[in-house]
Design an enzyme around this catalytic site. Structure first.
Site, PDB file in Angstrom:
ATOM      1  N   ASP A  69       1.593  -0.225  -4.880  1.00 14.59           N
ATOM      2  CA  ASP A  69       0.556  -0.009  -5.656  1.00 14.59           C
ATOM      3  C   ASP A  69       0.494   1.467  -6.211  1.00 14.59           C
ATOM      4  O   ASP A  69      -0.093   1.668  -7.504  1.00 14.59           O
ATOM      5  CB  ASP A  69      -0.850  -0.345  -5.055  1.00 14.59           C
ATOM      6  N   HIS A  70       0.730   2.435  -5.643  1.00 20.05           N
ATOM      7  CA  HIS A  70       0.663   3.990  -6.015  1.00 20.05           C
ATOM      8  C   HIS A  70       1.363   4.810  -5.112  1.00 20.05           C
ATOM      9  O   HIS A  70       1.963   4.369  -4.212  1.00 20.05           O
ATOM     10  CB  HIS A  70      -1.021   4.217  -6.402  1.00 20.05           C
ATOM     11  N   GLU A  74       0.785  -1.180  -0.022  1.00 22.06           N
ATOM     12  CA  GLU A  74      -0.026   0.109  -0.237  1.00 22.06           C
ATOM     13  C   GLU A  74       0.780   1.255  -0.038  1.00 22.06           C
ATOM     14  O   GLU A  74       1.766   1.546   0.830  1.00 22.06           O
ATOM     15  CB  GLU A  74      -0.952   0.069   1.185  1.00 22.06           C
ATOM     16  N   THR A  94      -5.686   1.566  -5.499  1.00 20.94           N
ATOM     17  CA  THR A  94      -5.303  -0.028  -5.250  1.00 20.94           C
ATOM     18  C   THR A  94      -5.897  -0.950  -6.190  1.00 20.94           C
ATOM     19  O   THR A  94      -5.145  -1.950  -6.588  1.00 20.94           O
ATOM     20  CB  THR A  94      -5.749  -0.407  -3.768  1.00 20.94           C
ATOM     21  N   HIS A 139      -1.343   2.795   4.851  1.00 23.81           N
ATOM     22  CA  HIS A 139      -2.329   3.620   4.172  1.00 23.81           C
ATOM     23  C   HIS A 139      -2.563   5.052   4.807  1.00 23.81           C
ATOM     24  O   HIS A 139      -2.483   5.349   5.833  1.00 23.81           O
ATOM     25  CB  HIS A 139      -3.855   2.789   4.168  1.00 23.81           C
TER      26      HIS A 139
HETATM   27  C1  GP9 Z   1      -8.574  -0.897   1.119  1.00 20.74           C
HETATM   28  C2  GP9 Z   1      -7.334  -0.690   0.504  1.00 20.74           C
HETATM   29  C3  GP9 Z   1      -7.152   0.877   0.145  1.00 20.74           C
HETATM   30  O1  GP9 Z   1      -9.065  -2.112   0.803  1.00 20.74           O
HETATM   31  O2  GP9 Z   1      -7.157  -1.513  -0.803  1.00 20.74           O
HETATM   32  O3  GP9 Z   1      -7.528   1.311  -1.219  1.00 20.74           O
HETATM   33  P1  GP9 Z   1      -7.007   2.795  -1.665  1.00 20.74           P
HETATM   34  O4  GP9 Z   1      -7.723   3.796  -1.061  1.00 20.74           O
HETATM   35  O5  GP9 Z   1      -5.472   2.749  -1.503  1.00 20.74           O
HETATM   36  O6  GP9 Z   1      -7.343   2.341  -3.262  1.00 20.74           O
HETATM   37 MN    MN Z   2      -3.794   1.692  -2.176  1.00 17.17          MN
END
Ligand code: GP9
Ligand code: MN
Length: 459
Positions: free
Chosen positions: A286-287, A71, A113, A227
């Site tokens: 992921d980003h 994340e 994500t 996150h």
């Molecule tokens: C929650 C997580 C967060 O399941 O994947 O997603 P995001 O806010 O980073 O897109």
């Molecule tokens: Mn994410």
């Protein structure tokens, strides 16, 4: 990203659901034959890039595959220190016996994500708006879990959050995962941030892998502890970030330091469980972290940032690949991205890409690589194009990467056309469900087609 921040998660997902209704009621849209054929021809041509025979092809045939999507895990802090302390000591250690891609990009859009997940598994671009997981979960895609299932693997996905978030529950069924271990399958024995801490998430996922899941497996794990807004409990804030203390970037660095520690524990546990020597392990981010304040990065690096520096900081995430025996090592500085994951994994496993429609690169092939971002930015390792807000080609900036300064925009002309074409074809495949169309046609031509039927999901 802007929309997401304003409406919040619920609002954003809600808007996608509203659009889903509009998109799926009434006659299905059809794309003209000429455009459809052009798209098909592009994928056929691209097979040359993917289909390489070399020593690595099939070298790890039959190995388990574990892919971890971290994340908001970015690249700029990898191998860096703060106040003399390593930010990612475990990642650094792993790097010594792994291949590290230092010029790897996330290719996500508004679906964050879920976009990273989609692109890594389908080798297609996410959509310009919304999330494919929410808008088109019923369409046909050539996705890694389905492909591996057809090869005798058991695909499983682990993410300790509500199963409906990003419409994962439906999408993971369509991807043919054997099982989705979501929040309700974990004991919340380490509450942290949004949900369960990644240390416990990894520990419990490995427990499931060694007891419930048959080998060879494909395990996809999505971390969560780093996150936004990055405020872990005091106990976990073990990294002293000095003058960044109290800033969001400081909190962020503390949270990725925790995730790095979790990664270290996972590797140790894999060794104890006897998984280390028969599993390909990949870790990528992921980003970005949504922290766009340039001054904070300047403070962190001690350097002034150019527009190109900021563009790369915000779009690069790391990719680390560890193969059984640790024989693949070094730093790969050529451009790479999330769309490249699936074709590259298939190469290592010796599974032919030929029946499938992939847009990414084969990172273990020999072809030159081009990486296109959802924004329309792209790089081929020689130039880097940053589009302008109005999307007009001439108003964008073409950087010469050797000097890292802007050059004549025409130097990015051919790349710009190719990038635009790829994004358009990818969007067409998704919104017009072209893979299903082609699959049906193939079956008409050759009913004994070797194309695995299980890779298809119909709506
Ligand atoms: C929650 C997580 C967060 O399941 O994947 O997603 P995001 O806010 O980073 O897109
Ligand atoms: Mn994410």
């Amino acid at each position: 990203l802007a929309l997401y921040n304003v409406t919040g998660l619920v609002g954003f997902h809600g808007y996608d659901l509203y659009r889903f209704g509009k998109e799926h009621i009434g006659p299905k849209p059809v794309l003209g034959n000429e455009q459809t054929d052009q798209a098909k021809a592009w994928f056929d041509q691209h097979q040359q890039v993917l289909n390489t025979n070399n020593d690595l092809r099939g070298k790890f045939k039959g190995s388990n595959v574990m892919v971890i999507q971290g994340e908001a895990f970015m690249n700029f802090f990898i191998g860096q220190q703060i106040g003399g302390e390593d930010i990612t000591p475990n990642f650094n250690k792993l790097m010594e016996e792994s291949m590290y891609f230092s010029n790897f990009y996330h290719q996500t859009g508004q679906g964050r994500t879920s976009d990273a997940d989609f692109s890594a598994h389908s080798s297609l671009h996410p959509l310009p708006t919304g999330s494919v997981f929410i808008r088109y979960p019923g369409n046909t895609f050539d996705m890694l879990p389905s492909i591996l299932k057809n090869e005798g693997y058991s695909p499983n996905v682990f993410h300790a959050y509500d199963s409906s978030f990003w419409n994962r529950y439906s999408m993971y069924k369509a991807m043919h995962y054997d099982r989705f271990y979501s929040k309700k399958d974990f004991v919340i024995d380490e509450p942290l941030g949004w949900s369960l801490g990644d240390k416990s998430m990894f520990r419990q996922s490995l427990e499931a892998l060694t007891t419930d899941v048959k080998s060879p497996f494909y395990a996809f794990m999505i971390t969560l502890s780093s996150h936004h807004p990055y405020t872990l409990t005091a106990k976990e804030n073990v990294l002293d970030v000095g003058e960044l203390k109290g800033t969001m970037l400081g909190d962020y660095l503390q949270s990725v330091h925790y995730v790095d520690a979790a990664l270290g524990e996972l590797v140790e546990q894999m060794k104890q469980d006897g998984l280390w020597d028969n599993t390909i392990l990949m870790f990528y981010g992921d980003h970005d972290n949504s922290i766009t304040d340039q001054k904070l990065y300047e403070q962190f690096t001690g350097r002034t940032m150019t527009a190109l520096d900021m563009q790369q900081i915000m779009n690069q995430v790391p990719l680390l690949v560890h193969v059984p025996g640790g024989s693949l090592r070094g730093v790969d500085t050529q451009p790479a991205g999330q769309l490249d994951l699936t074709p590259s994994i298939l190469h290592l496993l010796g599974i032919s890409p030929e029946p499938y429609h992939f847009m990414g690169n084969n990172l273990f092939g020999d072809a030159e690589r081009m990486v296109v971002l959802r924004s329309g930015a792209f790089t081929d390792g020689k130039v880097y194009y940053i589009p302008s807000a109005d999307q007009s080609f001439e108003n964008g900036t073409c950087y010469d990467l050797a000097s890292r300064t802007p050059t004549d925009v025409q130097a990015c002309g051919p790349g710009f056309q190719e990038a635009k074409k790829r994004l358009q074809i990818s969007d067409e495949v998704i919104t017009y469900n072209l893979l299903q169309l082609w699959e049906n046609k193939e079956h008409l031509v050759d009913p004994k087609s070797t194309k695995p039927t299980e890779a298809s999901t119909t709506n």
